[in-house]
Design a protein around this motif. Structure first.
Motif, PDB file in Angstrom:
ATOM      1  N   LEU A 106       0.867  -1.172   0.000  1.00 48.36           N
ATOM      2  CA  LEU A 106       0.000   0.000   0.000  1.00 48.36           C
ATOM      3  C   LEU A 106       0.905   1.224   0.000  1.00 48.36           C
ATOM      4  CD1 LEU A 106      -2.784   1.416   0.286  1.00 48.36           C
ATOM      5  CD2 LEU A 106      -2.453   1.331   2.760  1.00 48.36           C
ATOM      6  N   ILE A 107       0.802   2.038  -1.048  1.00 47.86           N
ATOM      7  CA  ILE A 107       1.571   3.285  -1.111  1.00 47.86           C
ATOM      8  C   ILE A 107       0.731   4.367  -0.458  1.00 47.86           C
ATOM      9  CG2 ILE A 107       2.846   4.870  -2.590  1.00 47.86           C
ATOM     10  CD1 ILE A 107       3.740   1.936  -2.758  1.00 47.86           C
ATOM     11  N   ASN A 108       1.259   4.969   0.592  1.00 48.28           N
ATOM     12  CA  ASN A 108       0.501   5.957   1.355  1.00 48.28           C
ATOM     13  C   ASN A 108       1.227   7.296   1.353  1.00 48.28           C
ATOM     14  OD1 ASN A 108      -1.999   5.801   3.311  1.00 48.28           O
ATOM     15  ND2 ASN A 108      -0.564   7.234   4.247  1.00 48.28           N
ATOM     16  N   PRO A 109       0.640   8.349   0.767  1.00 52.99           N
ATOM     17  CA  PRO A 109       1.272   9.670   0.824  1.00 52.99           C
ATOM     18  C   PRO A 109       1.582  10.056   2.264  1.00 52.99           C
ATOM     19  CG  PRO A 109      -0.585   9.701  -0.690  1.00 52.99           C
ATOM     20  CD  PRO A 109      -0.637   8.376   0.028  1.00 52.99           C
ATOM     21  N   ALA A 110       2.762  10.589   2.482  1.00 46.20           N
ATOM     22  CA  ALA A 110       3.232  10.836   3.847  1.00 46.20           C
ATOM     23  C   ALA A 110       2.380  11.858   4.586  1.00 46.20           C
ATOM     24  CB  ALA A 110       4.695  11.290   3.808  1.00 46.20           C
ATOM     25  N   TRP A 111       1.669  12.711   3.865  1.00 48.28           N
ATOM     26  CA  TRP A 111       0.895  13.770   4.504  1.00 48.28           C
ATOM     27  C   TRP A 111      -0.539  13.328   4.819  1.00 48.28           C
ATOM     28  CZ3 TRP A 111       3.168  13.832  -0.230  1.00 48.28           C
ATOM     29  CH2 TRP A 111       2.333  13.663  -1.338  1.00 48.28           C
ATOM     30  N   LEU A 112      -0.876  12.066   4.491  1.00 48.50           N
ATOM     31  CA  LEU A 112      -2.209  11.540   4.796  1.00 48.50           C
ATOM     32  C   LEU A 112      -2.129  10.548   5.955  1.00 48.50           C
ATOM     33  CD1 LEU A 112      -3.689  10.905   1.221  1.00 48.50           C
ATOM     34  CD2 LEU A 112      -4.054  12.878   2.730  1.00 48.50           C
ATOM     35  N   ILE A 122       3.029  -1.098   4.257  1.00 49.80           N
ATOM     36  CA  ILE A 122       2.747   0.299   3.934  1.00 49.80           C
ATOM     37  C   ILE A 122       4.048   1.039   3.639  1.00 49.80           C
ATOM     38  CG2 ILE A 122       1.797   2.471   4.785  1.00 49.80           C
ATOM     39  CD1 ILE A 122      -0.147   0.816   6.480  1.00 49.80           C
ATOM     40  N   ILE A 123       4.127   1.598   2.441  1.00 50.07           N
ATOM     41  CA  ILE A 123       5.251   2.454   2.065  1.00 50.07           C
ATOM     42  C   ILE A 123       4.794   3.897   2.212  1.00 50.07           C
ATOM     43  CG2 ILE A 123       6.825   3.168   0.234  1.00 50.07           C
ATOM     44  CD1 ILE A 123       6.574   0.409  -0.996  1.00 50.07           C
ATOM     45  N   LEU A 124       5.340   4.590   3.200  1.00 51.25           N
ATOM     46  CA  LEU A 124       5.072   6.022   3.345  1.00 51.25           C
ATOM     47  C   LEU A 124       5.957   6.759   2.354  1.00 51.25           C
ATOM     48  CD1 LEU A 124       4.965   6.339   7.239  1.00 51.25           C
ATOM     49  CD2 LEU A 124       3.035   6.184   5.654  1.00 51.25           C
ATOM     50  N   LEU A 125       5.360   7.639   1.582  1.00 50.62           N
ATOM     51  CA  LEU A 125       6.117   8.230   0.479  1.00 50.62           C
ATOM     52  C   LEU A 125       5.838   9.711   0.335  1.00 50.62           C
ATOM     53  CD1 LEU A 125       8.082   6.924  -1.613  1.00 50.62           C
ATOM     54  CD2 LEU A 125       6.202   7.056  -3.247  1.00 50.62           C
TER      55      LEU A 125
END
Length: 305
Positions: A106-112, A122-125
């Motif tokens: 799961l690619i998760n935008p770091a600001w969400l 989960i990859i924080l990106l």
């Protein structure tokens, strides 16, 4: 003026999105995003003002038109404007949402907010100004191929003497998304290189976001020549998501850092370019074991012969 950016807006048929993303990456785009507009797609791209003059943008518009006509689709419309860096940062991020890739990521935008109980890695990106959000077909193909290659590697080697630790080279690392993914899948160490210093900076940032230790993910500016000076032994795996022509040029150097059992994942390759890449690999002692496709893009899974 150093903090002024071109914002490109391209209205196109949805089927053209991936080819436009590829053309924009080749043009030097630092970030891309897309949204639906009725039956069309609106692709937005951003690059520093100093990287392109008005004549360059006009040439890009012509190439996009030619690409569309070659596949029998309507020509997209390209509009551009100058914006400042703060507007750039907020403009494209509002369209980027969490995305599941393959069976495990799961690619998760770091600001969400991070989803709870997702059951996925989960990859924080935060890609910053580096290419690589997980939206592009080639990135998705690479993550899926990594998932397959590392499916039997435990996520922790602490106290585990049964499995040999795996070392991977990520060539053209961009935002570091593939490097982070490889570590989450259990790779003991990943060396990540990119010629763009902004990409290397982004990989450092995403390493910290995902709480990965500096010993497990080592970014460096450069290409395979730099990589060969910082590894202490040949790598177990290679992932290389760049352009086909560059892959062909680098095959001999990548072969030099491999061992007889090394596997590799190559992407950034249009389907019609796959034969030339496969030929270059085979001439250098590689066997293409599988070719995976997503739209007009493909990923070659290879191993040493």
């Amino acid at each position: 003026m150093a903090n002024t950016w071109w914002e490109l807006q391209i209205l196109c048929e949805p089927e053209l999105e991936d080819s436009i993303f590829w053309r924009l990456e080749d043009f030097g785009s630092r970030g891309t995003a897309s949204e639906r507009k009725g039956n069309s797609s609106l692709v937005k791209a951003y690059l520093p003002q100093f990287q392109a003059q008005l004549l360059d943008l006009a040439a890009l518009a012509l190439r996009l038109r030619q690409d569309a006509l070659c596949v029998g689709m309507s020509a997209p419309s390209l509009h551009w404007q100058l914006i400042d860096e703060e507007d750039w940062a907020s403009s494209w991020k509002q369209y980027w949402q969490p995305q599941e890739i393959g069976d495990r990521f799961l690619i998760n935008p770091a600001w969400l907010p991070t989803p709870e109980n997702s059951g996925r890695l989960i990859i924080l990106l935060d890609p910053g100004v580096a290419f690589g959000t997980g939206n592009h077909a080639t990135t998705q193909l690479c993550l899926e191929a990594l998932e397959m290659r590392l499916s039997e590697v435990p996520q922790s080697f602490v106290g585990n003497a049964e499995k040999e630790p795996v070392t991977i080279a990520d060539i053209g690392c961009g935002s570091g998304i593939l490097s982070v993914g490889a570590v989450l899948l259990g790779a003991e160490k990943v060396y990540a290189v990119d010629n763009d210093p902004l990409a290397v900076q982004s990989t450092f940032s995403n390493r910290a976001l995902n709480n990965i230790s500096p010993e497990r993910l080592i970014p460096a500016e450069g290409s395979v020549d730099v990589l060969s000076t910082i590894i202490d032994k040949p790598v177990d795996g290679i992932v290389c998501n760049i352009l086909a022509d560059v892959i062909i040029q680098l095959v001999p150097e990548m072969t030099a850092i491999a061992k007889p059992s090394t596997w590799a994942i190559f992407s950034g390759i249009l389907i019609e370019q796959s034969k030339s890449v496969a030929d270059a690999l085979e001439k250098n002692g590689w066997v293409v074991a599988a070719l995976w496709k997503k739209k007009e893009w493909c990923c070659l899974n290879a191993r040493r012969s």
